[in-house]
Design a protein around this motif. Structure first.
Motif, mmCIF file in Angstrom:
data_model
loop_
_atom_site.group_PDB
_atom_site.id
_atom_site.type_symbol
_atom_site.label_atom_id
_atom_site.label_comp_id
_atom_site.label_asym_id
_atom_site.label_seq_id
_atom_site.Cartn_x
_atom_site.Cartn_y
_atom_site.Cartn_z
ATOM 1 N N ASP A 68 -79.026 12.243 -9.133
ATOM 2 C CA ASP A 68 -79.142 13.531 -8.449
ATOM 3 C C ASP A 68 -79.332 13.407 -6.945
ATOM 4 O O ASP A 68 -78.737 14.145 -6.172
ATOM 5 N N GLU A 78 -77.478 20.203 -16.766
ATOM 6 C CA GLU A 78 -78.078 20.317 -15.423
ATOM 7 C C GLU A 78 -79.040 21.516 -15.355
ATOM 8 O O GLU A 78 -80.162 21.413 -14.874
ATOM 9 N N LYS A 124 -81.541 17.343 -7.005
ATOM 10 C CA LYS A 124 -80.125 17.553 -6.628
ATOM 11 C C LYS A 124 -79.993 18.440 -5.399
ATOM 12 O O LYS A 124 -79.021 18.334 -4.655
ATOM 13 N N GLU A 141 -62.140 26.780 -14.451
ATOM 14 C CA GLU A 141 -63.551 26.476 -14.175
ATOM 15 C C GLU A 141 -64.436 27.583 -14.731
ATOM 16 O O GLU A 141 -64.256 28.751 -14.348
ATOM 17 N N GLY A 154 -68.638 26.332 -12.113
ATOM 18 C CA GLY A 154 -68.549 25.365 -11.029
ATOM 19 C C GLY A 154 -69.849 25.300 -10.251
ATOM 20 O O GLY A 154 -69.957 25.784 -9.124
ATOM 21 N N LEU A 155 -70.861 24.693 -10.888
ATOM 22 C CA LEU A 155 -72.157 24.550 -10.213
ATOM 23 C C LEU A 155 -72.031 23.782 -8.906
ATOM 24 O O LEU A 155 -72.789 24.014 -7.963
ATOM 25 N N THR A 156 -71.066 22.857 -8.882
ATOM 26 C CA THR A 156 -70.912 22.027 -7.681
ATOM 27 C C THR A 156 -70.598 22.892 -6.460
ATOM 28 O O THR A 156 -70.911 22.508 -5.339
ATOM 29 N N GLU A 187 -73.923 24.304 -5.347
ATOM 30 C CA GLU A 187 -74.736 23.198 -4.806
ATOM 31 C C GLU A 187 -74.343 22.892 -3.364
ATOM 32 O O GLU A 187 -75.206 22.721 -2.485
ATOM 33 N N ILE A 208 -76.052 12.455 -5.295
ATOM 34 C CA ILE A 208 -75.121 13.597 -5.202
ATOM 35 C C ILE A 208 -75.585 14.535 -4.083
ATOM 36 O O ILE A 208 -74.784 15.003 -3.274
ATOM 37 N N GLY A 210 -72.599 20.818 -16.278
ATOM 38 C CA GLY A 210 -73.439 21.885 -15.752
ATOM 39 C C GLY A 210 -74.496 22.403 -16.717
ATOM 40 O O GLY A 210 -75.579 22.799 -16.292
ATOM 41 N N ALA A 221 -66.658 11.750 -6.457
ATOM 42 C CA ALA A 221 -67.826 11.239 -7.190
ATOM 43 C C ALA A 221 -67.884 11.880 -8.560
ATOM 44 O O ALA A 221 -67.719 13.091 -8.703
ATOM 45 N N GLY A 222 -68.114 11.046 -9.564
ATOM 46 C CA GLY A 222 -68.214 11.591 -10.919
ATOM 47 C C GLY A 222 -69.102 10.717 -11.760
ATOM 48 O O GLY A 222 -69.451 9.608 -11.370
ATOM 49 N N SER A 223 -69.507 11.241 -12.886
ATOM 50 C CA SER A 223 -70.258 10.395 -13.813
ATOM 51 C C SER A 223 -69.907 10.828 -15.221
ATOM 52 O O SER A 223 -69.428 11.943 -15.438
ATOM 53 N N VAL A 274 -67.204 16.505 -6.111
ATOM 54 C CA VAL A 274 -68.118 15.970 -7.135
ATOM 55 C C VAL A 274 -67.724 16.614 -8.457
ATOM 56 O O VAL A 274 -67.777 17.836 -8.577
ATOM 57 N N SER A 275 -67.323 15.806 -9.429
ATOM 58 C CA SER A 275 -66.904 16.391 -10.713
ATOM 59 C C SER A 275 -66.815 15.326 -11.789
ATOM 60 O O SER A 275 -66.509 14.174 -11.477
ATOM 61 N N ARG A 276 -67.023 15.735 -13.027
ATOM 62 C CA ARG A 276 -66.642 14.852 -14.121
ATOM 63 C C ARG A 276 -65.160 14.518 -13.940
ATOM 64 O O ARG A 276 -64.403 15.325 -13.402
HETATM 65 N N1 UDP Z 1 -72.621 16.039 -11.560
HETATM 66 C C1 UDP Z 1 -73.437 14.952 -11.367
HETATM 67 N N2 UDP Z 1 -72.867 13.739 -11.180
HETATM 68 C C2 UDP Z 1 -71.531 13.587 -11.160
HETATM 69 C C3 UDP Z 1 -70.695 14.705 -11.376
HETATM 70 C C4 UDP Z 1 -71.282 15.936 -11.570
HETATM 71 O O1 UDP Z 1 -74.659 15.049 -11.356
HETATM 72 O O2 UDP Z 1 -71.089 12.464 -10.965
HETATM 73 C C5 UDP Z 1 -73.267 17.344 -11.722
HETATM 74 C C6 UDP Z 1 -72.919 18.308 -10.618
HETATM 75 O O3 UDP Z 1 -73.732 18.065 -9.491
HETATM 76 C C7 UDP Z 1 -73.178 19.639 -11.294
HETATM 77 C C8 UDP Z 1 -72.786 19.355 -12.738
HETATM 78 O O4 UDP Z 1 -72.827 17.946 -12.903
HETATM 79 O O5 UDP Z 1 -74.550 19.955 -11.251
HETATM 80 C C9 UDP Z 1 -71.378 19.839 -13.037
HETATM 81 O O6 UDP Z 1 -71.401 21.196 -13.289
HETATM 82 P P1 UDP Z 1 -70.117 22.089 -13.042
HETATM 83 O O7 UDP Z 1 -70.483 23.468 -13.441
HETATM 84 O O8 UDP Z 1 -69.614 21.916 -11.642
HETATM 85 O O9 UDP Z 1 -68.988 21.486 -14.000
HETATM 86 P P2 UDP Z 1 -68.956 21.052 -15.549
HETATM 87 O O10 UDP Z 1 -69.111 19.559 -15.550
HETATM 88 O O11 UDP Z 1 -70.054 21.756 -16.266
HETATM 89 O O12 UDP Z 1 -67.572 21.443 -15.976
#
Ligand code: UDP
Length: 403
Positions: A285, A43, A190, A305, A308-310, A313, A288, A40, A248-250, A218-220
């Motif tokens: 982006d 982002e 995004k 958390e 939690g930008l997700t 979003e 997602i 986040g 989904a994660g990256s 969607v999360s790491r």
């Molecule tokens: N995100 C992304 N691709 C992924 C997983 C997460 O672009 O595969 C983005 C998600 O859309 C959000 C950010 O990474 O904008 C995650 O921020 P969040 O505050 O939810 O969690 P953090 O990873 O900072 O703990």
């Protein structure tokens, strides 16, 4: 550039931030974190820096570099601040400082206001030259492991002020504190509007079937995001309602645990053809965005958390979100109104089924969710707050704010 937000962001936020920008125009504003991509913080910075520059502020974003040992240590610190019992030795703290010392020699730290994000670059405060220095904590420190929390205090308390995302993370301390929740940019790739064609093209390319409702997280790949709990909830739902689960994660360069957690998730999913685990490249982006728009319900079943930008979003896309009742999630989800807060796997399964069985409720919740984000969690509000914090720190003791 800021004019593009007219009609989207609340008028009051735009007015105030333009006034503040006039006062602070031409001054330098530095942000430092530890990754350009993933998570986040990166982002937000990607979007915020150009907007600040457009407002006439000399804004810069620097990223510290470190070795494997450094990021393993800082992930331990992160996990400990979120409550895990971790051993962080004196030698590790020494290495943490040493890496920051090297970065301080390579980064221009000279600025009127400096915001240092999270613990990784925390020791940079030792190399402060001038200006207002603020430590910005994005982590859920509601119940930290004390040893590590106290040790980090040696740096955190040297700042002029600390920003937390949620008031319950704040503590009584001898420095100024601000509560500033994060935000999303409605105009970013995004979050911008997408056409139905763009959404269906993405679904096809990623192999997501369109014939059943999609449940998405969607999360790491991080244990605090509880991906295994999500799969367990989905399995409970699947006994009664046919649906598809997408995780989904990256990877994030400052998160060394991602690969191990991804393997656990894949093993646990055990080749269920209706569980789609997507490891997307950084900066996916638009994908997602499309996934959030094609979902019927979005989960953020975190156990801890920071914000939690997700969540914001998905809410911005008019989706009902089911989130763990932790950290910054209850700021966004007003239970039963803009989404559902849950405390267990069973609770999440129950709410998913409730929404699947009453789509009108899902629609109404999603609509309210979008308006709630518009009022509270757009990037213009966060810029207003950062500039206010900077202005206040420079004008401490004054009882009148002059623009
Ligand atoms: N995100 C992304 N691709 C992924 C997983 C997460 O672009 O595969 C983005 C998600 O859309 C959000 C950010 O990474 O904008 C995650 O921020 P969040 O505050 O939810 O969690 P953090 O990873 O900072 O703990």
């Amino acid at each position: 550039m800021i004019n593009q937000y007219n009609g989207i962001s609340p008028k009051g936020d735009l007015l105030l931030l333009q006034r503040l920008a006039r006062v602070l125009g031409g001054r330098s504003f530095l942000h430092v974190n530890s990754t350009r991509e993933g998570g986040g913080v990166a982002e937000i910075l990607q979007r915020m820096i150009p907007i600040l520059q457009g407002l006439g502020i000399d804004a810069r974003w620097e990223v510290i570099s470190g070795d494997e040992q450094f990021f393993e240590m800082t992930k331990k610190v992160h996990n400990a601040l979120q409550g895990n019992k971790e051993t962080v030795t004196d030698a590790m703290w020494q290495h943490h400082f040493e890496i920051n010392r090297q970065n301080a020699a390579n980064i221009d730290l000279d600025a009127d206001a400096v915001i240092i994000h999270d613990p990784q670059p925390g020791p940079l405060v030792e190399f402060k030259k001038k200006g207002v220095w603020i430590w910005r904590c994005h982590i859920d420190i509601s119940n930290p492991f004390r040893d590590v929390y106290n040790a980090l205090g040696r740096y955190a308390l040297k700042y002029d002020a600390i920003i937390f995302s949620v008031s319950k993370f704040a503590r009584a301390m001898n420095i100024d504190e601000f509560i500033i929740p994060p935000s999303i940019d409605p105009l970013s790739e995004k979050n911008r509007e997408l056409s139905d064609d763009e959404i269906s093209e993405t679904a096809k390319r990623l192999g997501i079937p369109a014939d059943r409702p999609i449940i998405l997280q969607v999360s790491r790949f991080d244990r605090f995001k509880d991906p295994l709990g999500v799969i367990k909830s989905y399995r409970m739902v699947k006994k009664y309602n046919d649906c598809v689960l997408v995780l989904a994660g990256s990877p994030a360069t400052d998160d060394p645990e991602g690969a191990a957690v991804l393997n656990e998730v894949k093993e646990f999913a055990a080749n269920d053809p209706d569980i789609h685990i997507l490891l997307l490249p950084p900066f996916s982006d638009r994908d997602i965005n499309a996934l959030q728009r094609m979902a019927f319900v979005v989960l953020q079943k975190s156990l801890k958390e920071g914000f939690g930008l997700t969540v914001a979003e998905a809410m911005w896309k008019g989706k009902p979100v089911i989130g763990g009742a932790v950290g910054g999630i209850p700021l966004q989800i007003v239970h039963g109104i803009t989404g559902f807060l849950v405390h267990s796997i069973e609770g999440a399964a129950f709410r998913i089924r409730q929404l699947l069985n009453t789509p009108e409720m899902a629609d109404a919740m999603g609509e309210r969710a979008k308006e709630f984000v518009r009022k509270n969690f757009l990037i213009t509000r966060q810029i207003r707050d950062y500039l206010s914090a900077w202005y206040i720190m420079e004008n401490k003791g004054k009882s009148i704010i002059e623009f």
